[in-house]
Write a protein that holds these residues in place. Structure first.
Motif, PDB file in Angstrom:
ATOM      1  N   VAL A  18       0.841  -1.206   0.000  1.00 45.08           N
ATOM      2  CA  VAL A  18       0.000   0.000   0.000  1.00 45.08           C
ATOM      3  C   VAL A  18       0.874   1.254   0.000  1.00 45.08           C
ATOM      4  N   GLN A  19       1.906   1.256   0.813  1.00 46.19           N
ATOM      5  CA  GLN A  19       2.796   2.413   0.878  1.00 46.19           C
ATOM      6  C   GLN A  19       3.542   2.617  -0.439  1.00 46.19           C
ATOM      7  N   ARG A  20       3.991   1.548  -1.036  1.00 45.09           N
ATOM      8  CA  ARG A  20       4.684   1.661  -2.331  1.00 45.09           C
ATOM      9  C   ARG A  20       3.726   2.157  -3.420  1.00 45.09           C
ATOM     10  N   THR A  21       2.514   1.659  -3.400  1.00 48.00           N
ATOM     11  CA  THR A  21       1.515   2.120  -4.377  1.00 48.00           C
ATOM     12  C   THR A  21       1.204   3.591  -4.160  1.00 48.00           C
ATOM     13  N   THR A  22       1.037   3.981  -2.898  1.00 45.72           N
ATOM     14  CA  THR A  22       0.799   5.395  -2.578  1.00 45.72           C
ATOM     15  C   THR A  22       1.955   6.241  -3.085  1.00 45.72           C
ATOM     16  N   TYR A  23       3.162   5.757  -2.877  1.00 43.25           N
ATOM     17  CA  TYR A  23       4.348   6.491  -3.328  1.00 43.25           C
ATOM     18  C   TYR A  23       4.327   6.684  -4.844  1.00 43.25           C
ATOM     19  N   VAL A  24       4.108   5.618  -5.597  1.00 46.93           N
ATOM     20  CA  VAL A  24       4.153   5.706  -7.065  1.00 46.93           C
ATOM     21  C   VAL A  24       3.043   6.616  -7.584  1.00 46.93           C
ATOM     22  N   VAL A  25       1.831   6.459  -7.050  1.00 45.08           N
ATOM     23  CA  VAL A  25       0.723   7.313  -7.483  1.00 45.08           C
ATOM     24  C   VAL A  25       1.017   8.777  -7.162  1.00 45.08           C
ATOM     25  N   THR A  26       1.536   9.026  -5.977  1.00 42.37           N
ATOM     26  CA  THR A  26       1.866  10.398  -5.574  1.00 42.37           C
ATOM     27  C   THR A  26       2.970  10.983  -6.447  1.00 42.37           C
ATOM     28  N   LEU A  27       3.981  10.199  -6.742  1.00 39.63           N
ATOM     29  CA  LEU A  27       5.054  10.648  -7.630  1.00 39.63           C
ATOM     30  C   LEU A  27       4.500  11.010  -9.009  1.00 39.63           C
ATOM     31  N   LEU A  28       3.632  10.161  -9.531  1.00 42.19           N
ATOM     32  CA  LEU A  28       3.034  10.431 -10.850  1.00 42.19           C
ATOM     33  C   LEU A  28       2.151  11.677 -10.813  1.00 42.19           C
ATOM     34  N   LEU A  29       1.399  11.850  -9.726  1.00 47.52           N
ATOM     35  CA  LEU A  29       0.574  13.060  -9.592  1.00 47.52           C
ATOM     36  C   LEU A  29       1.440  14.320  -9.514  1.00 47.52           C
ATOM     37  N   ALA A  30       2.554  14.245  -8.821  1.00 44.86           N
ATOM     38  CA  ALA A  30       3.466  15.395  -8.747  1.00 44.86           C
ATOM     39  C   ALA A  30       4.040  15.694 -10.132  1.00 44.86           C
ATOM     40  N   LEU A  31       4.341  14.653 -10.886  1.00 48.27           N
ATOM     41  CA  LEU A  31       4.829  14.845 -12.256  1.00 48.27           C
ATOM     42  C   LEU A  31       3.752  15.497 -13.116  1.00 48.27           C
ATOM     43  N   VAL A  32       2.525  14.998 -13.025  1.00 48.44           N
ATOM     44  CA  VAL A  32       1.414  15.576 -13.793  1.00 48.44           C
ATOM     45  C   VAL A  32       1.207  17.040 -13.404  1.00 48.44           C
ATOM     46  N   ALA A  33       1.247  17.336 -12.102  1.00 48.53           N
ATOM     47  CA  ALA A  33       1.093  18.720 -11.648  1.00 48.53           C
ATOM     48  C   ALA A  33       2.192  19.597 -12.226  1.00 48.53           C
ATOM     49  N   SER A  34       3.407  19.103 -12.196  1.00 44.63           N
ATOM     50  CA  SER A  34       4.529  19.874 -12.733  1.00 44.63           C
ATOM     51  C   SER A  34       4.357  20.131 -14.230  1.00 44.63           C
ATOM     52  N   ILE A  35       3.946  19.121 -14.950  1.00 41.26           N
ATOM     53  CA  ILE A  35       3.738  19.271 -16.400  1.00 41.26           C
ATOM     54  C   ILE A  35       2.617  20.265 -16.682  1.00 41.26           C
ATOM     55  N   LEU A  36       1.493  20.124 -15.980  1.00 42.71           N
ATOM     56  CA  LEU A  36       0.363  21.026 -16.208  1.00 42.71           C
ATOM     57  C   LEU A  36       0.695  22.469 -15.845  1.00 42.71           C
ATOM     58  N   LEU A  37       1.461  22.653 -14.775  1.00 48.89           N
ATOM     59  CA  LEU A  37       1.775  24.011 -14.332  1.00 48.89           C
ATOM     60  C   LEU A  37       2.884  24.665 -15.158  1.00 48.89           C
ATOM     61  N   THR A  38       3.633  23.885 -15.914  1.00 51.97           N
ATOM     62  CA  THR A  38       4.629  24.474 -16.819  1.00 51.97           C
ATOM     63  C   THR A  38       4.115  24.547 -18.254  1.00 51.97           C
ATOM     64  N   ALA A  39       3.028  23.859 -18.545  1.00 51.98           N
ATOM     65  CA  ALA A  39       2.470  23.858 -19.904  1.00 51.98           C
ATOM     66  C   ALA A  39       2.129  25.257 -20.433  1.00 51.98           C
ATOM     67  N   PRO A  40       1.643  26.189 -19.595  1.00 50.55           N
ATOM     68  CA  PRO A  40       1.358  27.525 -20.136  1.00 50.55           C
ATOM     69  C   PRO A  40       2.570  28.183 -20.809  1.00 50.55           C
ATOM     70  N   ALA A  41       3.772  27.929 -20.306  1.00 51.89           N
ATOM     71  CA  ALA A  41       4.964  28.491 -20.955  1.00 51.89           C
ATOM     72  C   ALA A  41       5.134  27.891 -22.350  1.00 51.89           C
ATOM     73  N   ALA A  42       4.888  26.601 -22.482  1.00 57.65           N
ATOM     74  CA  ALA A  42       5.008  25.951 -23.788  1.00 57.65           C
ATOM     75  C   ALA A  42       3.924  26.434 -24.749  1.00 57.65           C
ATOM     76  N   VAL A  43       2.707  26.607 -24.234  1.00 57.77           N
ATOM     77  CA  VAL A  43       1.613  27.118 -25.070  1.00 57.77           C
ATOM     78  C   VAL A  43       1.953  28.525 -25.548  1.00 57.77           C
ATOM     79  N   HIS A  44       2.425  29.357 -24.633  1.00 58.21           N
ATOM     80  CA  HIS A  44       2.801  30.725 -25.006  1.00 58.21           C
ATOM     81  C   HIS A  44       3.897  30.716 -26.063  1.00 58.21           C
ATOM     82  N   ARG A  45       4.894  29.886 -25.845  1.00 54.38           N
ATOM     83  CA  ARG A  45       6.020  29.823 -26.782  1.00 54.38           C
ATOM     84  C   ARG A  45       5.551  29.377 -28.168  1.00 54.38           C
TER      85      ARG A  45
END
Length: 168
Positions: A65-92
């Motif tokens: 359960v802890q390992r699954t929580t870790y992987v899901v959380t890591l992926l969510l942090a990656l998705v958040a990072s991608i979504l929050l930096t995407a406006p720079a790519a759209v602007h560019r």
């Protein structure tokens, strides 16, 4: 109908400030970028923290359960990072193509989705840490509290302020 009334409100708002629609779009994009600067720091710190966890001495002792929580959380942090930096790519990609209003609208939706992913990744990180340090029940309670707090302050409060705030 909804878009027409929104466009009408935005037109009146721009007129009240004495700015053209393009000036308003420029201002809105600058404000959005400032918001993204604030959230991006949190995402980067969380993502870096999560990336280091598997290299710690205690990681091999995590249960499924802890390992699954870790992987899901890591992926969510990656998705958040991608979504929050995407406006720079759209602007560019759309720079100097007369698409500022499209850029602002798209970037705003990307930022909102990024905040949702960030709320979930904060929740998952807290669940994992409290589960490891105390126990699973405490982790679930802490994570639920964090999620409710994020939803309350990031979604419910702004909606409420929009309803009771000053009318344009």
């Amino acid at each position: 109908m909804r878009n027409a009334s929104r466009a009408s409100r935005e037109s009146r708002a721009a007129a009240g400030r004495g700015e053209t629609p393009l000036e308003r779009a420029d201002r809105n994009f600058a404000e959005l970028l400032q918001e993204l600067r604030v959230t991006q720091t949190g995402v980067q710190i969380l993502f870096a923290f999560l990336l280091t966890l598997p290299f710690g001495p205690r990681f091999p002792s995590l249960d499924t359960v802890q390992r699954t929580t870790y992987v899901v959380t890591l992926l969510l942090a990656l998705v958040a990072s991608i979504l929050l930096t995407a406006p720079a790519a759209v602007h560019r990609a759309l720079f100097q193509r007369g698409a500022k209003e499209l850029i602002v609208g798209t970037s705003s939706r990307l930022a909102s989705a990024g905040l949702a992913a960030l709320a979930l990744s904060f929740t998952g990180a807290l669940l994992l840490v409290v589960d490891v340090v105390l126990n699973r029940t405490a982790g679930i309670v802490a994570a639920a509290g964090a999620f409710v707090l994020c939803c309350g302050l990031w979604a419910a409060l702004p909606r409420r302020l929009r309803r009771v705030g000053p009318r344009r």
